[in-house]
Design an enzyme around this catalytic site. Structure first.
Site, PDB file in Angstrom:
ATOM      1  N   TRP A   1       0.922  -1.231  -0.044  1.00  0.00           N
ATOM      2  CA  TRP A   1      -0.178   0.032   0.058  1.00  0.00           C
ATOM      3  C   TRP A   1       1.028   1.122   0.024  1.00  0.00           C
ATOM      4  CZ3 TRP A   1      -1.158   4.530   2.500  1.00  0.00           C
ATOM      5  CH2 TRP A   1      -2.598   4.998   2.176  1.00  0.00           C
TER       6      TRP A   1
ATOM      7  N   ASN B   1       6.845  -2.689   6.181  1.00  0.00           N
ATOM      8  CA  ASN B   1       5.621  -2.107   6.214  1.00  0.00           C
ATOM      9  C   ASN B   1       5.484  -1.170   7.033  1.00  0.00           C
ATOM     10  OD1 ASN B   1       2.876  -1.371   6.587  1.00  0.00           O
ATOM     11  ND2 ASN B   1       2.457  -3.329   8.137  1.00  0.00           N
TER      12      ASN B   1
ATOM     13  N   HIS C   1     -28.941  24.969   8.324  1.00  0.00           N
ATOM     14  CA  HIS C   1     -27.640  25.697   8.441  1.00  0.00           C
ATOM     15  C   HIS C   1     -26.699  25.620   7.355  1.00  0.00           C
ATOM     16  CE1 HIS C   1     -29.362  26.122  12.343  1.00  0.00           C
ATOM     17  NE2 HIS C   1     -29.235  24.913  12.471  1.00  0.00           N
TER      18      HIS C   1
ATOM     19  N   LYS D   1      -7.140  -2.474   4.819  1.00  0.00           N
ATOM     20  CA  LYS D   1      -8.092  -2.857   5.917  1.00  0.00           C
ATOM     21  C   LYS D   1      -7.434  -2.370   7.244  1.00  0.00           C
ATOM     22  CE  LYS D   1     -11.538  -4.808   7.894  1.00  0.00           C
ATOM     23  NZ  LYS D   1     -12.580  -4.434   7.938  1.00  0.00           N
TER      24      LYS D   1
HETATM   25  C1  AGP Z   1     -14.014   1.354   7.640  1.00  0.00           C
HETATM   26  O1  AGP Z   1     -14.910   0.404   6.469  1.00  0.00           O
HETATM   27  C2  AGP Z   1     -12.769   1.517   7.225  1.00  0.00           C
HETATM   28  N1  AGP Z   1     -12.125   0.328   6.830  1.00  0.00           N
HETATM   29  C3  AGP Z   1     -11.933   2.386   7.979  1.00  0.00           C
HETATM   30  O2  AGP Z   1     -12.652   3.668   8.193  1.00  0.00           O
HETATM   31  C4  AGP Z   1     -11.702   1.690   9.322  1.00  0.00           C
HETATM   32  O3  AGP Z   1     -12.962   1.819  10.002  1.00  0.00           O
HETATM   33  C5  AGP Z   1     -10.606   2.469  10.055  1.00  0.00           C
HETATM   34  O4  AGP Z   1      -9.461   2.454   9.429  1.00  0.00           O
HETATM   35  C6  AGP Z   1     -10.443   1.858  11.637  1.00  0.00           C
HETATM   36  O5  AGP Z   1     -10.013   0.651  11.548  1.00  0.00           O
HETATM   37  P1  AGP Z   1      -9.944  -0.145  12.890  1.00  0.00           P
HETATM   38  O6  AGP Z   1     -11.256  -0.447  13.471  1.00  0.00           O
HETATM   39  O7  AGP Z   1      -9.216  -1.500  12.431  1.00  0.00           O
HETATM   40  O8  AGP Z   1      -8.938   0.797  13.808  1.00  0.00           O
END
Ligand code: AGP
Length: 610
Positions: free
Chosen positions: A74, A100, A506, A605
Site C-alpha cells: 500500500w 511495512n 444551516h 483494511k
Molecule cells: C471502514 O470501513 C474503514 N475500513 C476504516 O474507516 C476503518 O474503520 C478505520 O481504518 C479504523 O480501523 P480499525 O477499526 O481497524 O481501527
C-alpha cells in the site's frame, strides 16, 4: 497497510509465501513482490497491481529455494509500480528486504548513503534500510547484527523482514509500530503481518512487540531486544480457523460479513448477559468496580467506522451511565496535549487492533496516567496487548476493507460496557434488565432486517447513477448517517455526506434538488417527530427521500419515495438495525458500478501508518 510473509524451512518457499500473501491482500494491493534465496543468490520478482499479476509473470514454474520473502504493498512513498514494489535490495543484491511502515528520516539517510556511493533504484523510503544493512553486513557483520546496527539510525515505523545471500536459511525480522508475528512449524518458521497468512500451516504464533527482533532458521527461532539480548516470549494459539477466512461461496467478503451479523452479534453477547441481575459479565475488563466508580470522565478514541460507533457509545454512556463522555479522532487526540488523568477512562475502539493513530492515542493516554480499555476484534493484536483491559468483539475475521459486522458488534459491546458502568451508578435493576433483554433479542431482529435485502437492491438500482448522496439522522442515528455515507464513499466512490438532520437548515439544504437522493434514518425514537419535520423540509424542495423507518410507520412513509422498515427496539440499539440497510445499499450500488467491493481503490483494511 502492507502485507509481509516470510518462510524458511525445507519446503519450496515461493509457493508457500505467495499463498500466504494472498490472505494478506486486503492490507494493500497496489503492487507485489517476491525474493527467493537459491545457490547463494537472491532472485527478486516484482509486479504492479494485485498478486495475481505477479503470479502471472512468474508463470507455473516458480523459482526454487527454501527461504523466501513476499510483500503486497500500500504505497506511501513512491508511486505504486514495479520499481517501487518490495523487496528492495542493496547495491550488490546480497541483502533483500520487505517493509511495512514509514521511515521518517529516509530523506536524510538517502542523501548520506548516496554521498557514500550507494546507488538507489527506487523512490521508496524503504530502500534506505537495505543499504544501511549492507554497510555493516559487507564489513562482515552477521545479518542480525547488521540489522540491529542499521535500525539504530532509523526514525519511524517499521515491520521488516530481511534476507541475505550469505546466510541462505536465515530471515531477520524487526518491529516498531507495524504488526509482525513469528509462526512456529515443524522444521520451518514463518514471519507474517498477521496470522491469516500462516493458519493453513500452524496456529502457534509469537507476537513481536515494539523494538523486538526475530531470527528465524528452519530449526530455530530467537527473539531479541533492540540491544540483541535474548528474550523469552509467550507462544499464542490462534483460535480462528481458515474456513472463517474464506468467502464461502459469497460474491464478496463484504456481503458474507453483512449477512453474518446475526451470528457475529450472538458471539459478541455470548456469556456476557446477566438478565436476573440486569447487568453484564465482562471478563477481560481488568478494572475493579471500585476503580470504575472512581472514573469521572470517559474519552473514546478511534478512526473511521470505529469512530462512528464511538459517537454512539458517547450517547449511551451519558444517557444510561451518566458519565461525562467525549469522542476524539485518534489522529487529533494524540497530538493535541489532551487533558486526561487517573480519573479518566480512555477507550480505544479498533477492529484490527493495529490502527497506528488509535494505538498512539492510547499510548499517549496511558503516558498521562489514564486507565485504558480496548474494544478490539483481532485477538492478540497490539492494542489488545497494550491496553489495561478490554472487550473482545468476537465478531470473527473481517476481511472486506469496508467494515460492517465489526460496526454492529462495536455498538453491542459499547452497550455492554454502558450497562456495566450504569449499573454501578444510576441505572436500576429494572432498567438494566430491559436493556439485557433487548440485547438478547437483537440477533433475531437483525435477521429480519437482512431479509429486506432484495428491496434494498431495488432501491440501489435507482441510485446507481447518483453523483452525490446525503445521509441524515438524529440522536443515536446521526452517527449511522455518517457511517452510511462512509460505506458508500469507500466502496462505490460516490460522494456522500452524513449530517445531523437538524443541521440541514444551516447550509446543506442548499444542495437539495430532485437530483440529490437523501437517505433519512428515521426510526420511531425520542427524536422521531423532529425528523418528520426535517423530511418535510427536504420534500418541500423536491428532494428524493429514501427512508429507514420503523415497521408500520406512516408519518415518514407517506413522504418517502423509497422505504426500508426495521423492527422496534430500544433507542440506543436502533443503530444496529438501521445501519444494515445502509451497508447493503452501498454494497449493491458498488457492485452495479463495477467497483472492487472487497478491495476498494486507495484503501487498506488496517491503517498501520499515521
Ligand atoms: C471502514 O470501513 C474503514 N475500513 C476504516 O474507516 C476503518 O474503520 C478505520 O481504518 C479504523 O480501523 P480499525 O477499526 O481497524 O481501527
Amino acid at each position: 497497510m502492507c502485507g509481509i510473509v516470510g518462510y524458511t524451512g525445507a519446503r519450496p518457499a515461493a509457493a508457500l509465501v505467495l499463498e500466504g500473501l494472498k490472505r494478506l491482500e486486503y492490507r494493500g494491493y497496489d503492487s507485489a513482490g517476491l525474493a527467493v534465496v537459491k545457490d547463494g543468490r537472491i532472485e527478486v520478482f516484482k509486479a504492479p497491481g494485485k498478486i495475481a499479476v505477479l503470479e502471472k509473470e512468474l508463470g507455473t514454474k516458480l523459482p526454487s529455494g527454501t527461504t523466501a520473502l513476499a510483500h503486497t504493498r500500500w504505497a506511501t512513498h513512491g508511486a505504486p509500480n514495479a520499481k517501487n514494489a518490495h523487496p528492495h535490495t542493496d547495491c550488490g543484491g546480497t541483502v533483500a528486504l520487505v517493509h511495512n511502515g514509514i521511515i521518517e528520516n529516509a530523506g536524510a539517510l538517502r542523501a548520506a548513503l548516496t554521498k557514500r556511493g550507494h546507488r538507489f533504484r527506487s523512490e521508496t523510503d524503504t530502500e534506505v534500510l537495505a543499504h544501511l544493512i549492507e554497510e555493516l553486513h559487507a564489513k562482515g557483520a552477521p545479518l542480525v547484527d547488521a540489522v540491529v546496527g542499521a535500525l539504530q539510525d532509523v526514525e519511524g515505523a517499521y515491520g521488516i523482514a530481511v534476507l541475505s545471500s550469505r546466510e541462505p536459511d536465515t530471515i531477520v525480522a524487526a518491529r516498531k509500530g507495524s504488526p509482525l508475528l513469528v509462526a512456529i512449524g515443524a522444521g520451518e518458521h514463518w514471519v507474517a503481518s498477521d496470522a491469516s497468512a500462516v493458519l493453513a500451516h500452524t496456529r502457534s504464533v509469537v507476537y513481536l512487540d515494539d523494538e523486538e527482533i526475530a531470527v528465524l532458521r528452519p530449526h530455530e527461532y530467537r527473539i531479541l531486544d533492540r540491544t540483541a539480548a535474548e528474550k523469552e516470549k509467550t507462544v499464542t494459539h490462534v483460535d480462528w480457523d481458515l474456513g472463517t477466512m474464506e468467502r464461502g461461496g459469497y460474491a464478496h467478503f463484504m456481503l458474507k460479513e453483512i449477512l453474518e451479523q446475526p451470528e457475529s452479534l450472538r458471539n459478541t453477547l455470548r456469556g456476557r448477559l446477566l438478565e436476573e441481575e440486569g447487568t453484564v459479565r465482562l471478563g477481560g475488563l481488568n478494572i475493579t468496580d471500585e476503580d470504575l466508580l472512581k472514573i469521572q470522565r470517559i474519552v473514546i478514541t478511534a478512526c473511521g467506522t470505529s469512530w462512528h460507533s464511538a459517537l454512539i457509545g458517547e450517547y449511551m454512556m451519558e444517557e444510561l451511565a451518566r458519565v461525562p463522555t467525549e469522542v476524539e479522532y485518534a489522529s487529533e487526540f494524540r497530538y493535541r496535549n489532551p487533558i486526561v488523568d487517573e480519573r479518566t477512562l480512555v477507550i480505544g475502539i479498533s477492529q484490527s487492533g493495529e490502527t497506528a493513530d488509535t494505538l498512539a492515542a492510547l499510548r499517549e493516554a496511558k503516558r498521562r496516567g489514564a486507565r485504558t480499555l480496548g474494544l478490539v476484534n483481532v485477538v492478540g493484536s497490539t492494542i489488545a496487548r497494550e491496553v489495561d483491559g478490554g472487550v473482545y468483539l468476537h465478531a470473527g475475521p473481517e476481511i472486506g476493507v469496508a467494515s460492517t459486522k465489526a460496526f454492529t458488534s462495536q455498538i453491542a459491546a459499547l452497550a455492554l460496557l454502558t450497562l456495566k458502568m450504569g449499573r454501578l451508578r444510576a441505572l436500576s435493576i429494572l432498567q438494566g434488565r430491559e436493556v439485557v433483554r433487548a440485547l438478547a433479542k437483537l440477533p433475531e431482529l437483525v435477521e429480519r432486517v437482512l431479509a429486506t435485502a432484495p428491496q434494498v437492491e431495488q432501491i440501489a438500482e435507482r441510485l446507481v447513477r447518483a453523483q452525490n448522496v446525503l445521509y441524515l439522522g438524529r440522536g443515536y442515528n446521526f452517527p449511522v448517517a455518517l457511517e452510511g455515507a462512509l460505506k458508500l464513499k469507500e466502496i462505490s466512490y460516490v460522494h456522500a455526506e452524513g449530517y445531523p438532520a437538524a443541521e440541514m437548515k444551516h447550509g446543506p439544504i442548499a444542495l437539495i434538488d430532485d437530483l440529490m437522493p437523501v437517505v433519512f434514518i428515521a426510526p420511531q425514537d425520542a427524536v422521531y417527530q423532529k425528523v418528520v419535520s426535517n423530511v418535510e423540509e427536504v420534500k418541500a424542495r423536491g428532494g428524493r427521500v429514501i427512508a429507514i423507518l420503523t415497521e408500520g410507520d406512516t408519518g415518514v412513509a407517506r413522504l418517502a419515495d423509497h422505504k426500508i422498515e426495521i423492527p422496534t427496539t430500544l433507542d440506543l440499539l436502533t443503530p444496529v438495525l438501521s445501519a444494515l440497510p445502509l451497508q447493503l445499499l452501498a454494497y449493491y450500488i458498488a457492485v452495479r458500478r463495477g467497483c472492487n467491493v472487497d478491495q476498494p481503490r486507495n484503501l487498506a483494511k488496517s491503517v498501520t501508518v499515521e
